[in-house]
Design a protein around this motif. Structure first.
Motif, short mmCIF file in Angstrom:
data_model
loop_
_atom_site.label_atom_id
_atom_site.label_comp_id
_atom_site.label_asym_id
_atom_site.label_seq_id
_atom_site.Cartn_x
_atom_site.Cartn_y
_atom_site.Cartn_z
N PHE A 138 0.82 -1.06 0.16
CA PHE A 138 0.05 -0.14 -0.16
C PHE A 138 0.84 1.34 -0.10
N LEU A 139 1.93 1.08 -0.85
CA LEU A 139 2.77 2.44 -0.76
C LEU A 139 2.55 3.16 -2.26
N GLY A 140 1.61 2.90 -2.90
CA GLY A 140 1.24 3.27 -4.17
C GLY A 140 0.22 4.50 -3.94
N ASP A 141 -0.68 4.54 -5.09
CA ASP A 141 -1.75 5.77 -4.92
C ASP A 141 -2.80 5.48 -3.93
N MET A 142 -2.95 6.08 -2.91
CA MET A 142 -3.96 5.94 -1.95
C MET A 142 -5.48 6.09 -2.22
N GLN A 143 -5.76 6.93 -3.49
CA GLN A 143 -7.01 7.40 -3.78
C GLN A 143 -7.50 6.03 -4.37
N ALA A 144 -6.61 5.24 -4.94
CA ALA A 144 -7.13 4.00 -5.92
C ALA A 144 -7.51 2.89 -4.64
N VAL A 145 -6.82 2.82 -3.33
CA VAL A 145 -7.13 2.12 -2.40
C VAL A 145 -8.64 2.65 -1.85
N GLU A 146 -8.66 3.86 -1.68
CA GLU A 146 -10.01 4.39 -1.22
C GLU A 146 -11.10 4.00 -2.23
N ASP A 147 -10.85 4.33 -3.54
CA ASP A 147 -11.96 4.04 -4.63
C ASP A 147 -12.24 2.52 -4.38
N ALA A 148 -11.24 1.66 -4.29
CA ALA A 148 -11.65 0.02 -4.16
C ALA A 148 -12.52 -0.06 -3.01
N LEU A 149 -12.14 0.38 -1.94
CA LEU A 149 -12.83 0.13 -0.64
C LEU A 149 -14.30 0.71 -0.82
N LEU A 150 -14.34 1.72 -1.28
CA LEU A 150 -15.65 2.48 -1.20
C LEU A 150 -16.59 1.67 -2.33
N ARG A 151 -16.07 1.12 -3.42
CA ARG A 151 -16.92 0.59 -4.52
C ARG A 151 -17.25 -1.03 -3.66
N ALA A 152 -16.21 -1.45 -2.84
CA ALA A 152 -16.39 -2.75 -1.90
C ALA A 152 -17.83 -2.61 -1.13
N ALA A 153 -17.53 -1.49 -0.41
CA ALA A 153 -18.58 -1.10 0.84
C ALA A 153 -19.99 -1.03 0.25
N ASP A 154 -20.13 -0.15 -0.99
CA ASP A 154 -21.11 0.00 -1.75
C ASP A 154 -21.93 -1.25 -2.00
N ARG A 155 -21.29 -2.44 -2.23
CA ARG A 155 -21.81 -3.97 -2.53
C ARG A 155 -21.97 -4.53 -1.19
N GLY A 156 -21.74 -4.08 0.00
CA GLY A 156 -21.88 -4.81 1.08
C GLY A 156 -20.66 -5.66 1.54
N VAL A 157 -19.67 -5.59 0.90
CA VAL A 157 -18.44 -6.44 0.87
C VAL A 157 -17.64 -5.90 2.20
N ARG A 158 -17.43 -6.82 2.95
CA ARG A 158 -16.29 -6.53 4.22
C ARG A 158 -15.14 -7.53 3.98
#
Length: 290
Positions: free
Chosen positions: A181-201
């Motif tokens: 997780f040393l790269g683009d943090m925005q990409a991590v945030e986007d992926a987690l928000l998309r996952a959360a939108d689908r109810g993924v934990r």
């Protein structure tokens, strides 16, 4: 490139002392999948679990008359509730993960791959379906699935830093991201928000080399990315230490905050620490109830 059979062997050895890793199913109404293995609780299924005394609400057709004939009471057969939870993994295979500061330490990529595959082995032993993000490997069970996963995880990516993918996640399923997780943090945030939108934990496991946490540099130093695409030279590396450690701490705090916001869990792991400790943490993280 890591040999798939060697990677699988190392992961099996790491997984063997641990109990089956059962990912907690959330919102079961949308994720129940019938399978050959299940959790030991009464419910819909075909596999016999136990006899229990009949209750007033039990229908007459559910009574096992053969078993009841051997007693003064009536008994009902409980069936095992067979459920399988889909768990999707993203294991960073970018160039930054191939770093190791010491020949006696594994590369971050090797540690991440072994932990990811070991978790998959435990999940499948527990009756779960496991796959990879990005639609590369849809979630399934079985030995063939583990071999395909080992082969795909043995490939390297030429990009400097990896970005997690949320594509291919089933609604209300589980996920595991392993990276530095040393790269683009925005990409991590986007992926987690998309996952959360689908109810993924799920769980985020950050894998770092001890040198990346200590920054033991002094004097003239040339910093270069593993792909060679990024390069920075300084004559006073020690003057960068305070700022570097502060930014690393900020990054960890942001990862922790993102995890808490989206219902995930976050942990950082160094390659000089035992892999078993990290796998035990994954066991607890993937079982976590929100």
């Amino acid at each position: 490139m890591t040999e798939p059979l060697a990677l699988r062997s190392d992961a099996e050895a790491l997984a063997s002392p641990l109990p089956p890793l059962l990912a907690e199913a959330e919102h079961l109404a949308t994720t129940v999948l019938l399978g050959d293995h299940g959790r030991r609780r009464a419910g819909t299924g075909d596999t016999f679990w136990q006899y229990r005394p009949a209750q007033p609400h039990d229908e007459a057709r559910s009574i096992d008359w053969r078993r009841s004939a051997r007693s003064d009471s009536n008994f009902v057969q409980d069936k095992e509730w067979q459920i399988a939870q889909s768990v999707i993994l993203w294991i960073d295979q970018a160039a930054s993960m191939s770093f190791s500061s010491d020949a006696n330490l594994p590369q971050k990529a090797q540690r991440a791959r072994i932990l990811g595959l070991a978790a998959a082995i435990l999940l499948i032993r527990g009756g779960e379906r496991v796959g990879l993000t990005g639609l590369r490997l849809p979630p399934r069970r079985g030995e063939a699935q583990l071999m395909q996963m080992a082969q795909l995880l043995s490939l390297d990516d030429e990009t400097d830093y990896g970005s997690p993918e949320a594509q291919g996640m089933l609604p209300h399923s589980r996920a595991l991201f392993i990276s530095d997780f040393l790269g683009d943090m925005q990409a991590v945030e986007d992926a987690l928000l998309r996952a959360a939108d689908r109810g993924v934990r799920g769980a985020l496991l950050q894998v770092l080399d001890p040198q990346e946490e200590a920054f033991p540099f002094d004097g003239r130093t040339v910093f270069e990315s593993m792909s060679g695409g990024l390069r920075h030279e300084t004559l006073k590396a020690s003057e960068l230490k305070t700022r570097y450690l502060a930014r690393l701490a900020e990054r960890k705090d942001r990862l922790q905050h993102l995890a808490q916001t989206t219902g995930w869990q976050f942990q950082s792991h160094r390659t000089d620490e035992t892999a078993t400790t990290a796998l035990f943490w994954l066991y607890g993280a993937l079982e976590h109830r929100k």
